[in-house]
Design a protein around this motif. Sequence first.
Motif, PDB file in Angstrom:
ATOM      1  N   LEU A 108       0.821  -1.201   0.000  1.00 32.37           N
ATOM      2  CA  LEU A 108       0.000   0.000   0.000  1.00 32.37           C
ATOM      3  C   LEU A 108       0.855   1.251   0.000  1.00 32.37           C
ATOM      4  O   LEU A 108       0.560   2.234  -0.674  1.00 32.37           O
ATOM      5  CB  LEU A 108      -0.927   0.000   1.222  1.00 32.37           C
ATOM      6  N   ALA A 109       1.948   1.256   0.742  1.00 32.54           N
ATOM      7  CA  ALA A 109       2.839   2.409   0.796  1.00 32.54           C
ATOM      8  C   ALA A 109       3.444   2.691  -0.563  1.00 32.54           C
ATOM      9  O   ALA A 109       3.603   3.838  -0.975  1.00 32.54           O
ATOM     10  CB  ALA A 109       3.939   2.170   1.832  1.00 32.54           C
ATOM     11  N   LEU A 110       3.782   1.661  -1.305  1.00 33.06           N
ATOM     12  CA  LEU A 110       4.378   1.841  -2.622  1.00 33.06           C
ATOM     13  C   LEU A 110       3.386   2.414  -3.621  1.00 33.06           C
ATOM     14  O   LEU A 110       3.766   3.039  -4.612  1.00 33.06           O
ATOM     15  CB  LEU A 110       4.916   0.500  -3.132  1.00 33.06           C
ATOM     16  N   ALA A 111       2.087   2.235  -3.377  1.00 36.02           N
ATOM     17  CA  ALA A 111       1.074   2.721  -4.309  1.00 36.02           C
ATOM     18  C   ALA A 111       0.729   4.186  -4.094  1.00 36.02           C
ATOM     19  O   ALA A 111       0.089   4.809  -4.921  1.00 36.02           O
ATOM     20  CB  ALA A 111      -0.195   1.882  -4.179  1.00 36.02           C
ATOM     21  N   VAL A 112       1.156   4.799  -2.964  1.00 30.85           N
ATOM     22  CA  VAL A 112       0.845   6.194  -2.668  1.00 30.85           C
ATOM     23  C   VAL A 112       1.785   7.105  -3.455  1.00 30.85           C
ATOM     24  O   VAL A 112       3.002   6.938  -3.390  1.00 30.85           O
ATOM     25  CB  VAL A 112       0.987   6.466  -1.158  1.00 30.85           C
ATOM     26  N   PRO A 113       1.265   8.062  -4.237  1.00 30.00           N
ATOM     27  CA  PRO A 113       2.139   8.953  -4.992  1.00 30.00           C
ATOM     28  C   PRO A 113       2.914   9.883  -4.071  1.00 30.00           C
ATOM     29  O   PRO A 113       2.481  10.188  -2.962  1.00 30.00           O
ATOM     30  CB  PRO A 113       1.159   9.735  -5.874  1.00 30.00           C
ATOM     31  N   SER A 114       4.084  10.330  -4.524  1.00 34.29           N
ATOM     32  CA  SER A 114       4.867  11.275  -3.743  1.00 34.29           C
ATOM     33  C   SER A 114       4.132  12.598  -3.674  1.00 34.29           C
ATOM     34  O   SER A 114       3.376  12.955  -4.577  1.00 34.29           O
ATOM     35  CB  SER A 114       6.245  11.472  -4.391  1.00 34.29           C
ATOM     36  N   ALA A 115       4.335  13.343  -2.579  1.00 38.06           N
ATOM     37  CA  ALA A 115       3.607  14.585  -2.345  1.00 38.06           C
ATOM     38  C   ALA A 115       3.999  15.641  -3.365  1.00 38.06           C
ATOM     39  O   ALA A 115       5.161  15.781  -3.719  1.00 38.06           O
ATOM     40  CB  ALA A 115       3.890  15.085  -0.932  1.00 38.06           C
ATOM     41  N   ALA A 116       3.006  16.377  -3.854  1.00 39.32           N
ATOM     42  CA  ALA A 116       3.241  17.504  -4.756  1.00 39.32           C
ATOM     43  C   ALA A 116       2.852  18.768  -4.018  1.00 39.32           C
ATOM     44  O   ALA A 116       1.761  18.865  -3.472  1.00 39.32           O
ATOM     45  CB  ALA A 116       2.412  17.347  -6.028  1.00 39.32           C
ATOM     46  N   SER A 117       3.752  19.753  -3.980  1.00 37.66           N
ATOM     47  CA  SER A 117       3.512  20.964  -3.204  1.00 37.66           C
ATOM     48  C   SER A 117       3.565  22.199  -4.086  1.00 37.66           C
ATOM     49  O   SER A 117       4.307  22.255  -5.065  1.00 37.66           O
ATOM     50  CB  SER A 117       4.570  21.096  -2.096  1.00 37.66           C
ATOM     51  N   ALA A 118       2.760  23.198  -3.719  1.00 36.73           N
ATOM     52  CA  ALA A 118       2.839  24.499  -4.374  1.00 36.73           C
ATOM     53  C   ALA A 118       4.116  25.205  -3.922  1.00 36.73           C
ATOM     54  O   ALA A 118       4.638  24.941  -2.839  1.00 36.73           O
ATOM     55  CB  ALA A 118       1.617  25.332  -4.018  1.00 36.73           C
ATOM     56  N   ARG A 119       4.613  26.087  -4.768  1.00 34.60           N
ATOM     57  CA  ARG A 119       5.769  26.900  -4.414  1.00 34.60           C
ATOM     58  C   ARG A 119       5.349  28.361  -4.319  1.00 34.60           C
ATOM     59  O   ARG A 119       4.475  28.814  -5.049  1.00 34.60           O
ATOM     60  CB  ARG A 119       6.879  26.768  -5.459  1.00 34.60           C
ATOM     61  N   VAL A 120       5.963  29.086  -3.411  1.00 31.84           N
ATOM     62  CA  VAL A 120       5.724  30.523  -3.288  1.00 31.84           C
ATOM     63  C   VAL A 120       6.922  31.244  -3.890  1.00 31.84           C
ATOM     64  O   VAL A 120       8.060  31.054  -3.446  1.00 31.84           O
ATOM     65  CB  VAL A 120       5.526  30.937  -1.819  1.00 31.84           C
ATOM     66  N   LEU A 145      11.139  50.222 -11.849  1.00 34.75           N
ATOM     67  CA  LEU A 145       9.875  50.198 -11.125  1.00 34.75           C
ATOM     68  C   LEU A 145      10.078  49.411  -9.830  1.00 34.75           C
ATOM     69  O   LEU A 145      10.571  48.283  -9.856  1.00 34.75           O
ATOM     70  CB  LEU A 145       8.788  49.528 -11.965  1.00 34.75           C
ATOM     71  N   THR A 146       9.684  49.999  -8.714  1.00 30.76           N
ATOM     72  CA  THR A 146       9.989  49.399  -7.414  1.00 30.76           C
ATOM     73  C   THR A 146       8.819  48.563  -6.898  1.00 30.76           C
ATOM     74  O   THR A 146       8.123  48.934  -5.956  1.00 30.76           O
ATOM     75  CB  THR A 146      10.372  50.494  -6.399  1.00 30.76           C
ATOM     76  N   TYR A 147       8.628  47.430  -7.545  1.00 30.41           N
ATOM     77  CA  TYR A 147       7.564  46.521  -7.120  1.00 30.41           C
ATOM     78  C   TYR A 147       8.019  45.079  -7.294  1.00 30.41           C
ATOM     79  O   TYR A 147       8.947  44.775  -8.043  1.00 30.41           O
ATOM     80  CB  TYR A 147       6.281  46.756  -7.918  1.00 30.41           C
ATOM     81  N   SER A 148       7.351  44.193  -6.587  1.00 31.14           N
ATOM     82  CA  SER A 148       7.501  42.754  -6.795  1.00 31.14           C
ATOM     83  C   SER A 148       6.140  42.107  -6.593  1.00 31.14           C
ATOM     84  O   SER A 148       5.216  42.724  -6.050  1.00 31.14           O
ATOM     85  CB  SER A 148       8.539  42.149  -5.850  1.00 31.14           C
ATOM     86  N   ALA A 149       5.994  40.866  -7.055  1.00 31.72           N
ATOM     87  CA  ALA A 149       4.701  40.180  -6.990  1.00 31.72           C
ATOM     88  C   ALA A 149       4.884  38.771  -6.440  1.00 31.72           C
ATOM     89  O   ALA A 149       5.834  38.070  -6.806  1.00 31.72           O
ATOM     90  CB  ALA A 149       4.059  40.115  -8.376  1.00 31.72           C
ATOM     91  N   THR A 150       3.974  38.366  -5.570  1.00 37.48           N
ATOM     92  CA  THR A 150       4.028  37.038  -4.957  1.00 37.48           C
ATOM     93  C   THR A 150       3.111  36.083  -5.708  1.00 37.48           C
ATOM     94  O   THR A 150       1.922  36.364  -5.876  1.00 37.48           O
ATOM     95  CB  THR A 150       3.601  37.091  -3.483  1.00 37.48           C
ATOM     96  N   ILE A 151       3.685  34.962  -6.146  1.00 40.85           N
ATOM     97  CA  ILE A 151       2.926  33.936  -6.880  1.00 40.85           C
ATOM     98  C   ILE A 151       2.949  32.639  -6.093  1.00 40.85           C
ATOM     99  O   ILE A 151       3.993  32.237  -5.560  1.00 40.85           O
ATOM    100  CB  ILE A 151       3.541  33.695  -8.272  1.00 40.85           C
ATOM    101  N   VAL A 152       1.806  31.974  -6.030  1.00 45.03           N
ATOM    102  CA  VAL A 152       1.734  30.605  -5.515  1.00 45.03           C
ATOM    103  C   VAL A 152       1.484  29.704  -6.715  1.00 45.03           C
ATOM    104  O   VAL A 152       0.476  29.840  -7.409  1.00 45.03           O
ATOM    105  CB  VAL A 152       0.600  30.448  -4.482  1.00 45.03           C
ATOM    106  N   THR A 153       2.433  28.817  -6.991  1.00 47.81           N
ATOM    107  CA  THR A 153       2.334  27.981  -8.193  1.00 47.81           C
ATOM    108  C   THR A 153       1.325  26.855  -7.991  1.00 47.81           C
ATOM    109  O   THR A 153       1.004  26.455  -6.867  1.00 47.81           O
ATOM    110  CB  THR A 153       3.688  27.364  -8.547  1.00 47.81           C
TER     111      THR A 153
END
Length: 237
Positions: A14-26, A215-223
Motif C-alpha cells: 500500500l505504501a508503494l502505491a501512494v504517490p509522492s507529495a506535490a507541493s505548491a511553491r511561493v 519600477l519598485t515593485y515585486s509580486a508574490t505567486i503561488v504555483t
Amino acid sequence: MRRNLLVPIVAAALALAVPSAASARVLELGAGNGGGDKAKPSCPSNPCLAVTRATGFQVSAGTAKNQYTAPGTGRVVALTLTLGKPSDSQVGFFNRQGGGTAKVRVAILRPAGTAAGNAPQYVLNAQSEDINVVPFFGQTVQFPLYTSLLVRKGYIVALTVPTWAPVLAVSNLSNSFAWRSSRVAPCSTNPERQPPHTQAGTTKTYFCLYRPAQLTYSATIVTTPSATSPQSSGKSG
C-alpha cells in the motif's frame, strides 16, 4: 504464523502505491538580484519622478532579465511596493497631472506577438482592483489581493498606474536598468493622450522603453502543484 507475515507485506504494498507529495511553491517575482525591493524611489528628491498613467514592467535590472515573467502556472496573491515619500507640494502636482490620488493595480499580460517596428504587444488578461497607496508613502509594504489572479507560464506580471504612484527609481542606475511601457512613440507624449492598459481582453503595443530607471515593485505567486505518478516497486510475478 503465516497470517502474521501477511500484515507487513500488505502494508508495504500500500505504501508503494501512494504517490509522492506535490507541493505548491511561493515565488517572489522581481525580488532578487536588483529587483523591486532593492532600489530607492526618486521622491522626495528634486525633481521628484513618479509613474503617471501607464502600465509597465521591468525588462532588465542589472544582469537580471525577465524577472516578471511567470515561470509556471499559478496565482498572483500579493503585491509589494517600495514607495517614495513626496512632499505635499509634489503630491498636489501629481494629483493634478495624474487626475487623482495615487493608486496602482496588478496587471497580467499575455504576449501577443509584435507590431510594426518589432515592438512587443500584450493582451491584458486580468487585473486587480485599485490599491490606494497614499497612506503608505515612504514605506515598503505588501498588499494581499482580495481576489488572486491567474497567471500562466510566460505571462507578465505588470504594474498599472491609473493615476500616479511614486514607484520609480532612477539614481545610481546604469542603462542596464530598463522598464517597458504601454505607450507608443513619441514616448514623451502627454500621458492623458496615452492612458494605461485597463480594458481586459484588449491588445496594446508596448513600444516605449525607459532607461536608466526601475519600477519598485515585486509580486508574490503561488504555483499550481503538478501531479506525480505512483512509483513502481519493481517486477511483479
